[in-house]
Design an enzyme around this catalytic site. Structure first.
Site, PDB file in Angstrom:
ATOM      1  N   PHE A   3       0.810  -1.226   0.000  1.00 49.34           N
ATOM      2  CA  PHE A   3       0.000   0.000   0.000  1.00 49.34           C
ATOM      3  C   PHE A   3       0.833   1.261   0.000  1.00 49.34           C
ATOM      4  O   PHE A   3       0.361   2.319  -0.414  1.00 49.34           O
ATOM      5  CB  PHE A   3      -0.951   0.015   1.209  1.00 49.34           C
ATOM      6  CG  PHE A   3      -0.289   0.296   2.535  1.00 49.34           C
ATOM      7  CD1 PHE A   3       0.012   1.593   2.930  1.00 49.34           C
ATOM      8  CD2 PHE A   3       0.025  -0.734   3.412  1.00 49.34           C
ATOM      9  CE1 PHE A   3       0.615   1.861   4.143  1.00 49.34           C
ATOM     10  CE2 PHE A   3       0.636  -0.489   4.624  1.00 49.34           C
ATOM     11  CZ  PHE A   3       0.934   0.819   4.996  1.00 49.34           C
ATOM     12  N   LYS A  61      -1.201  -7.683  -8.666  1.00 50.39           N
ATOM     13  CA  LYS A  61      -2.145  -7.666  -7.555  1.00 50.39           C
ATOM     14  C   LYS A  61      -1.736  -6.525  -6.622  1.00 50.39           C
ATOM     15  O   LYS A  61      -0.862  -6.673  -5.784  1.00 50.39           O
ATOM     16  CB  LYS A  61      -2.114  -9.005  -6.810  1.00 50.39           C
ATOM     17  CG  LYS A  61      -3.421  -9.380  -6.073  1.00 50.39           C
ATOM     18  CD  LYS A  61      -3.880  -8.400  -5.020  1.00 50.39           C
ATOM     19  CE  LYS A  61      -3.040  -8.481  -3.771  1.00 50.39           C
ATOM     20  NZ  LYS A  61      -3.562  -7.544  -2.688  1.00 50.39           N
ATOM     21  N   GLU A  65      -5.165  -3.800  -1.702  1.00 47.46           N
ATOM     22  CA  GLU A  65      -6.589  -3.470  -1.715  1.00 47.46           C
ATOM     23  C   GLU A  65      -6.889  -2.178  -0.949  1.00 47.46           C
ATOM     24  O   GLU A  65      -8.002  -1.657  -1.018  1.00 47.46           O
ATOM     25  CB  GLU A  65      -7.405  -4.624  -1.137  1.00 47.46           C
ATOM     26  CG  GLU A  65      -7.171  -4.943   0.333  1.00 47.46           C
ATOM     27  CD  GLU A  65      -5.982  -5.861   0.581  1.00 47.46           C
ATOM     28  OE1 GLU A  65      -5.935  -6.481   1.671  1.00 47.46           O
ATOM     29  OE2 GLU A  65      -5.084  -5.948  -0.291  1.00 47.46           O
ATOM     30  N   SER A  76       5.690  -6.600   4.374  1.00 45.54           N
ATOM     31  CA  SER A  76       6.296  -6.849   5.671  1.00 45.54           C
ATOM     32  C   SER A  76       7.082  -8.155   5.650  1.00 45.54           C
ATOM     33  O   SER A  76       6.838  -9.047   4.830  1.00 45.54           O
ATOM     34  CB  SER A  76       5.210  -6.912   6.751  1.00 45.54           C
ATOM     35  OG  SER A  76       4.423  -8.083   6.593  1.00 45.54           O
ATOM     36  N   CYS A  85       9.507   1.767   3.444  1.00 40.66           N
ATOM     37  CA  CYS A  85      10.452   0.733   3.874  1.00 40.66           C
ATOM     38  C   CYS A  85      11.864   1.291   3.986  1.00 40.66           C
ATOM     39  O   CYS A  85      12.741   0.666   4.582  1.00 40.66           O
ATOM     40  CB  CYS A  85      10.422  -0.461   2.927  1.00 40.66           C
ATOM     41  SG  CYS A  85      11.046  -0.114   1.278  1.00 40.66           S
ATOM     42  N   GLU A 142       9.365  -2.928  13.272  1.00 40.70           N
ATOM     43  CA  GLU A 142       9.109  -1.963  12.204  1.00 40.70           C
ATOM     44  C   GLU A 142       7.742  -1.334  12.469  1.00 40.70           C
ATOM     45  O   GLU A 142       6.703  -1.969  12.286  1.00 40.70           O
ATOM     46  CB  GLU A 142       9.127  -2.637  10.836  1.00 40.70           C
ATOM     47  CG  GLU A 142       8.911  -1.650   9.698  1.00 40.70           C
ATOM     48  CD  GLU A 142       8.876  -2.301   8.329  1.00 40.70           C
ATOM     49  OE1 GLU A 142       9.288  -1.651   7.355  1.00 40.70           O
ATOM     50  OE2 GLU A 142       8.420  -3.455   8.229  1.00 40.70           O
TER      51      GLU A 142
END
Length: 497
Positions: A151, A175, A178, A228, A283, A383
């Site tokens: 995301f 993909k 969402e 992640s 990240c 994180e």
């Protein structure tokens, strides 16, 4: 009132089953549902992969010249509509418009790199390796490649993979997350406008069911994933167990080591920019500032001064930092703030107490600064993926490097110093994949490759650059002997593509 629904993108057009499962997509600045998105069932994924598998052979057989023409056209279309893509990102992710546009431009750089695919796919040739025997190498596409993106960069991360995979002759199933899926559909439409044949790029929306269907599908040859670390490990183990090639980029805990000789104004600027840009949902964000004494007090004062001038609010209003992506994620990050305070860290600036330029129902958390953080605290270990910067005080360069190298993550790190010798030691001694020297977010340019070490990467291939080209192709070596000469007749015309 029913919300508009974002459908899958298959064979160059939108498609959704008659009664799809749907998920809510929020505007983080208001906390309201902006639209819904179709969530693919396993059967929907079957349809998407079948479309890509049907399109792959003809695209693989298309000449490099024609593929390159499509790439150049896509590059022009994306450049022309970068602001439109950025607006979709801001509306669904929350990052400010300037940051969203910067994301698109960094992704565009990879598309530009892929425009050089004829050179990048050149093989080698050894004439007369043995008597009348020639040996040469080829690189050929894999077939159907799945890209599962996160995301936090709904345009840039797909653009790390999709242009190179397509340039190499593959078909791609994307993909997207969402949580903010609309940018992926617009980018796919631009590929169609650029002349990409139907089915070569399809977008399927969904949650874990769609991911698992891609990981287990026998016609998917490779999987590229960013997310992640626990999910990256799951993706890697599941896909490789099914015989797929995998590059799975995981999480991070990025450190910024500040030596006593550093320019502290530059370091303070960098810490704020890298710690709070995109609300820390990067990240490559700096989340742990390692200050070599005696500079910590002065550096923290400079950082705090800069934080006081930051505006947090709706990303369309010219603010410095936007909201977090969902209410659930905001609550997770605020729980870490509470845990850090309870563990004894010094909460210098509490972002929960900020004022925000936006709706009261937005997913807000202001920039947060902790001092005297220790390695056993959860705000250091985990994180957090939010606007939380933790200062760890150390006594020496060696102690700082040891702290960085002991961390299980190895994505990015930076050193701030005016000592060239110390910088050179650091670039060699830090067990981290991407190093910045007086650069806080050392994301490589497109013709180098992006990726970390240790628990920040599963698989051995980084994203984009020459490693990306190798990931999306397989090598083949041909040994050839021709006993008789031949020719194709007379034709004085200039060769065409």
């Amino acid at each position: 009132m029913d919300q508009p629904m974002l459908a899958h993108y298959i064979d160059g057009r939108a498609w959704a089953p008659a009664e799809p499962r749907v998920g809510d997509v929020y505007n983080p600045a208001t906390g309201e549902v902006a639209r819904q998105v179709a969530l693919a069932a396993t059967g929907d994924v079957e349809r998407v992969v079948a479309s890509a598998a049907n399109a792959a052979p003809a695209w693989a057989a298309t000449s490099l010249a024609k593929r390159t023409q499509v790439l150049f056209k896509f590059r022009e279309l994306l450049s022309a509509r970068a602001d439109e893509v950025a607006a979709l990102i801001t509306g669904e992710h929350g990052k400010v418009l300037s940051d969203a546009r910067g994301e698109v431009i960094r992704g565009l750089e990879v598309a530009e790199f892929a425009c050089g695919i004829p050179h990048l796919l050149k093989g080698s040739y050894s004439a007369n390796a043995s008597t009348d025997v020639d040996v040469y190498s080829l690189r050929q596409p894999l077939g159907v490649c799945a890209v599962i993106s996160p995301f936090n960069f709904p345009a840039m991360v797909p653009l790390w993979f999709v242009p190179i995979a397509i340039a190499c002759g593959n078909a791609v199933v994307l993909k997207p997350s969402e949580k903010d899926p609309s940018a992926a559909n617009l980018i796919a439409q631009l590929w169609t406008e650029a002349g990409l044949p139907d089915g070569v790029l399809n977008v399927v929306h969904g949650d874990k069911e769609a991911v698992d269907a891609l990981l287990n599908h026998p016609d998917v040859a490779s999987v590229s994933f960013v997310g992640s670390t626990p999910i990256a490990k799951y993706v890697y183990e599941t896909a490789t167990a099914n015989g797929k090639r995998v590059q799975a980029l995981g999480g991070a805990k990025n450190h910024m080591l500040v030596l006593p000789d550093a320019d502290l104004d530059l370091a303070a600027d960098a810490a704020v920019n890298a710690g709070f840009g995109s609300a820390g949902e990067r990240c490559m964000a700096i989340s742990a500032l390692v200050a070599v004494e005696p500079v910590a007090d002065e550096l923290i004062a400079k950082i705090r001064e800069r934080m006081a001038g930051l505006r947090t609010g709706d990303g369309t209003r010219g603010t410095d930092m936007g909201p977090l992506v969902t209410g659930a994620h905001r609550d997770k990050v605020t729980a870490y703030v509470a845990a850090g305070s309870d563990a004894g860290a010094d909460l210098v600036v509490d972002g929960r107490d900020g004022t925000f330029d936006g709706s009261d129902t937005g997913f807000w958390l202001g920039p947060t600064l902790f001092d005297r953080v220790t390695p056993e605290m959860s705000i250091y270990r985990d994180e957090i993926f939010g606007p939380v910067l933790s200062v760890v005080r150390v006594a020496s360069y060696d102690e700082g490097v040891a702290l960085i190298n002991a961390n299980p993550y190895g994505n990015g790190t930076a050193i701030f110093t005016n000592d060239g010798g110390a910088a050179r030691r650091f670039q060699n001694e830090a067990t981290v994949g991407m190093i910045g020297i007086n650069v806080p977010i050392p994301v490589p340019v497109a013709y180098y490759s992006f990726g970390g070490w240790k628990d920040s990467l599963f698989g051995d291939t980084h994203a984009h650059g020459t490693e990306g080209v190798h990931f999306f192709t397989r090598g083949k070596v041909v040994t050839s002997r021709w006993l008789d000469p031949s020719h194709g007749g007379i034709n004085l015309g200039f060769p065409q593509t």
